[in-house]
Design a protein around this motif. Structure first.
Motif, mmCIF file in Angstrom:
data_model
loop_
_atom_site.group_PDB
_atom_site.id
_atom_site.type_symbol
_atom_site.label_atom_id
_atom_site.label_comp_id
_atom_site.label_asym_id
_atom_site.label_seq_id
_atom_site.Cartn_x
_atom_site.Cartn_y
_atom_site.Cartn_z
ATOM 1 N N UNK A 80 0.810 -1.207 0.000
ATOM 2 C CA UNK A 80 0.000 0.000 0.000
ATOM 3 C C UNK A 80 0.855 1.274 0.000
ATOM 4 N N UNK A 81 2.102 1.139 0.451
ATOM 5 C CA UNK A 81 3.038 2.269 0.465
ATOM 6 C C UNK A 81 4.359 1.768 -0.112
ATOM 7 N N UNK A 82 4.908 2.498 -1.048
ATOM 8 C CA UNK A 82 6.157 2.052 -1.668
ATOM 9 C C UNK A 82 7.329 2.203 -0.692
ATOM 10 N N UNK A 83 8.336 1.371 -0.878
ATOM 11 C CA UNK A 83 9.526 1.458 -0.026
ATOM 12 C C UNK A 83 10.229 2.797 -0.218
ATOM 13 N N UNK A 84 10.198 3.311 -1.442
ATOM 14 C CA UNK A 84 10.830 4.595 -1.727
ATOM 15 C C UNK A 84 10.179 5.718 -0.929
ATOM 16 N N UNK A 85 8.848 5.764 -0.927
ATOM 17 C CA UNK A 85 8.141 6.793 -0.158
ATOM 18 C C UNK A 85 8.350 6.619 1.338
ATOM 19 N N UNK A 86 8.438 5.375 1.788
ATOM 20 C CA UNK A 86 8.677 5.098 3.208
ATOM 21 C C UNK A 86 10.045 5.616 3.626
ATOM 22 N N UNK A 87 11.049 5.384 2.802
ATOM 23 C CA UNK A 87 12.396 5.877 3.103
ATOM 24 C C UNK A 87 12.438 7.401 3.118
ATOM 25 N N UNK A 88 11.733 8.020 2.169
ATOM 26 C CA UNK A 88 11.676 9.481 2.143
ATOM 27 C C UNK A 88 11.060 10.038 3.419
ATOM 28 N N UNK A 89 9.938 9.439 3.841
ATOM 29 C CA UNK A 89 9.264 9.895 5.060
ATOM 30 C C UNK A 89 10.158 9.682 6.274
ATOM 31 N N UNK A 90 10.879 8.553 6.302
ATOM 32 C CA UNK A 90 11.827 8.270 7.386
ATOM 33 C C UNK A 90 12.872 9.369 7.488
ATOM 34 N N UNK A 91 13.436 9.782 6.361
ATOM 35 C CA UNK A 91 14.472 10.815 6.349
ATOM 36 C C UNK A 91 13.901 12.167 6.762
ATOM 37 N N UNK A 92 12.721 12.506 6.230
ATOM 38 C CA UNK A 92 12.101 13.799 6.534
ATOM 39 C C UNK A 92 11.792 13.925 8.024
#
Length: 303
Positions: A80-92
């Motif tokens: 439901x959520x891409x790994x790329x978007x998850x990593x971005x949110x983690x960094x932000x």
């Protein structure tokens, strides 16, 4: 809604509630001097929540394969959520949390305290990527970080304003907070072991070395029972030493904390199925909540 699930919003709300109780239910009730105004405290809560949320995300990223075995219907990343978007949110979230921590540390005149936020963020990453699979190390680390989420309020709100004149009162309140931090550490440590019992199949597949994998389910649940008994005895001892003259608090501790802990011990004695382990985990979470809810009641204690 999926992103709220990813960051474990229920746990974040509970963490915010704990810190609010400490600031306005403990510090304010005892009238101790504090450093942070309402805005500064709000920033401290926000920084804590951002870093905790980032920790939840990176943990899910590294646990995708494990979760496909243990809880396939609850996997978010990759579905439901891409790994790329998850990593971005983690960094932000980490950047926001550390930046706020840096700002607050300078506001209170303790710039070195910014290292706390950087260190916690780094430890959460190490936990998810490496330490989680080491025998007891991951359990101890995440439990210590839970305790630190309480202590950090005192470090930023009490410590910078301590003087020889107010040291006695500040220290007495800080001591109470340390007792709660120890309680939070103990409950969470037991819960981490119980969660390892729940997740043993996925952990085995991932090559983890958790306590249930090293010792087996039967020995591990015996350890959980013993730890449950020890923390129950610890709470009873605390009641005897500090609350024996406070009837309202004594009754609350007895029925809202000791009684559920005894029930937990009874259920832990012969638990041997994932469903029973799940019940134990929920019980510990409930006990933690009831324990934290006693913080505002300390206004009835005379230091």
């Amino acid at each position: 809604m999926e992103y709220l699930k990813l960051i474990r919003y229920q746990n974040l709300l509970f963490l915010a509630l704990v810190q609010i109780f400490i600031k306005y239910g403990l510090f304010t009730s005892f009238g101790v001097e504090t450093t942070l105004n309402n805005f500064g405290f709000s920033l401290l809560v926000m920084a804590t929540l951002c870093i905790a949320a980032a920790g939840n995300i990176i943990n899910d990223i590294y646990d995708v394969e494990i979760d496909k075995v243990n809880k396939p219907n609850k996997v978010l990343i990759g579905k439901k959520i891409s790994e790329r978007n998850s990593n971005r949110l983690f960094i932000i979230l980490n950047i926001i949390g550390v930046a706020i921590g840096f700002y607050l540390s300078n506001v209170i005149g303790k710039p070195g305290f910014a290292a706390l936020f950087i260190g916690i963020s780094a430890l959460l990453y190490l936990y998810a990527s490496y330490l989680k699979g080491m025998l007891l190390i991951g359990n101890l680390l995440v439990s210590a970080l839970v305790a630190m989420s309480l202590i950090i309020v005192a470090l930023f709100d009490l410590l910078p304003i301590i003087t020889p004149q107010n040291q006695a009162g500040q220290s007495a309140v800080f001591k109470i907070l340390l007792h709660y931090a120890l309680f939070a550490f103990s409950i969470n440590f037991i819960r981490e072991i119980v969660k390892d019992l729940q997740d043993i199949n996925g952990d085995k597949k991932a090559g983890m070395n958790t306590l249930p994998i090293a010792l087996g389910r039967k020995r591990t649940i015996t350890i959980v029972f013993v730890l449950g008994v020890l923390i129950t005895l610890g709470v009873v001892l605390y009641m005897y030493e500090h609350l024996y003259s406070q009837q309202i608090l004594l009754l609350y501790f007895l029925f809202a904390i000791v009684a559920p802990l005894l029930y937990f011990c009874i259920k832990a004695w012969d638990a041997n199925t994932p469903k029973e382990y799940g019940l134990l985990s929920k019980l510990l979470k409930f006990i933690m909540f009831l324990g934290i809810c006693t913080i505002p009641l300390y206004r009835f204690i005379t230091l």
